[in-house]
Design an enzyme around this catalytic site. Sequence first.
Site, PDB file in Angstrom:
ATOM      1  N   VAL A   1       0.909  -1.038  -0.046  1.00 51.59           N
ATOM      2  CA  VAL A   1      -0.116  -0.164   0.266  1.00 51.59           C
ATOM      3  C   VAL A   1       0.915   1.406   0.158  1.00 51.59           C
ATOM      4  O   VAL A   1       1.630   1.420   0.843  1.00 51.59           O
ATOM      5  CB  VAL A   1      -0.546   0.449   1.424  1.00 51.59           C
ATOM      6  CG1 VAL A   1      -1.483   1.110   1.292  1.00 51.59           C
ATOM      7  CG2 VAL A   1      -2.032  -0.861   1.168  1.00 51.59           C
TER       8      VAL A   1
ATOM      9  N   ALA B   1       4.825   4.363   3.204  1.00 59.99           N
ATOM     10  CA  ALA B   1       4.089   2.739   2.247  1.00 59.99           C
ATOM     11  C   ALA B   1       3.853   1.711   3.268  1.00 59.99           C
ATOM     12  O   ALA B   1       5.172   1.480   3.955  1.00 59.99           O
ATOM     13  CB  ALA B   1       5.042   2.733   1.174  1.00 59.99           C
ATOM     14  N   LYS B   2       3.402   0.553   2.997  1.00 64.02           N
ATOM     15  CA  LYS B   2       3.721  -0.811   3.440  1.00 64.02           C
ATOM     16  C   LYS B   2       3.331  -2.096   2.611  1.00 64.02           C
ATOM     17  O   LYS B   2       2.633  -1.582   2.084  1.00 64.02           O
ATOM     18  CB  LYS B   2       3.111  -0.760   5.428  1.00 64.02           C
ATOM     19  CG  LYS B   2       3.532  -1.569   6.253  1.00 64.02           C
ATOM     20  CD  LYS B   2       4.560  -1.117   7.018  1.00 64.02           C
ATOM     21  CE  LYS B   2       4.967  -1.900   7.894  1.00 64.02           C
ATOM     22  NZ  LYS B   2       5.692  -1.582   9.511  1.00 64.02           N
ATOM     23  N   GLY B   3       3.904  -2.906   2.806  1.00 63.06           N
ATOM     24  CA  GLY B   3       4.206  -4.204   2.844  1.00 63.06           C
ATOM     25  C   GLY B   3       4.207  -5.416   3.454  1.00 63.06           C
ATOM     26  O   GLY B   3       4.544  -4.945   4.182  1.00 63.06           O
TER      27      GLY B   3
END
Length: 413
Positions: free
Chosen positions: A59, A104-106
């Site tokens: 995201v 962001a992050k994943g």
Amino acid sequence: MSAYKPFEAARLFFDRAAEQLEFPDELRVLLTTPEREVQVQVAIEMDDGSLRTFLGYRVQHDKSRGPMKGGLRYHPDVDLNEVRALASLMTWKTAVVNIPYGGAKGGIAVNPRLLSRKELERITRKFIDQIHDIIGPRDDIPAPDMGTHAEVMSWIRNQWEKYHGFNPACVTGKPVEHYGAKGREEATGRGVGILAFKLLQRLGRKPTETTCAIQGFGNVGAHAAKFLYESDIKLLAVSDLSGAYYHPQGLDIPKLLRYSLANNGSLEGYEGAERISNEELLLLNVQLLIPAALGGVITESNVDRVQAEMIIEAANGPVTPMADQVLHDRGCVVLPDILSNAGGVTVSYFEWVQNLQHYQWPLDRVRQELDRVLSHAFEEIWQESLQRQVSLRTAAYMIAIRRVSDAKRLGGI
Ligand code: NAD
């Protein structure tokens, strides 16, 4: 303990600050809507020849202040909702310490403990095959998070470079001998220590007369404990998954560190202290409490029994919004996660800067710059909180969301 809902918590804290700033609804919607959300299939062949399909997420929340930055989490509970919340936290975190990044992050919904090393490598490379065109040094730079580590970052770099050519700045948290930054591993815990000092100074308290308990003795908790012990703060209790260890006269932290190192990272069986539960640690009669393990540990069900006068949120989201309000009303000072654990992303930023310059800083320089960035951010939040008569958390969010909205306005929406 009530279920911890990171997305709802992040949104509530955002809304409290947006109200103070009198931001209209349309601006709030803009600032809370992620730029992009990606879900991909990650199918790999397991060591036994079977086929398994996992779900991977990235995201990208906001890029108005610079390339997006955020960790990659491998954990069975990873889902889009959690990744979305953590991505927005990264936007506020990078803004609050004023480094030129977005958020962001994943993650991948998988239990890495059940994978062999080769399976872990295959799943990582396959995930990068799926998202390589949306990440990179100018766009979105991953880093380690729960369940991932420096070696995973090396695989990411290697896989990404197969498509785009040499550029170690495409990911941070790499091994030091392989374009990583000195001091990255200690950075988050050290940052917690630096900020604890700033807080004590501002509250007119002496470190030598301050008692403290830390929940979690992993990367963050153990480095914070080391820093605070060396600074003469009295650490009465620390804990990990095996339970909590308490000594009314103060723990021997170097001994605990040696024990944990020799015992595969666990304190199980440590005999130099009284054994109590993790819940009891949170309720101890100490002045400073540092939750450094998980989210949602101080909730409406135990907040009335928490005795600490200061809490530093080293973990992400350890205090739920309802408990936060109770603590605030009672005069307990809570240093929020978006500042408290920003030491890690700050040194990740230093790693990226060094990679772009093909240069490596000595450890002293990393530590000095970390101190400078965090101390400055702390002072700004402290002043904002005084001037606006709001909690440190609301002040931190106000500074962060004002910076992001200013960047959007200046750049043209
Ligand atoms: P880690 O896995 O190295 O350590 C976690 C520690 O918490 C371990 O000692 C573990 O035994 C303990 N723990 C787990 N469950 C527990 C429980 N129920 N009760 C008590 N202790 C428990 O993780 P870490 O890197 O130290 O991260 C800790 C927290 O800090 C997480 O919330 C993470 O998201 C946050 N954080 C970490 C970094 C970083 O740079 N490592 C940066 C920002 C935020």
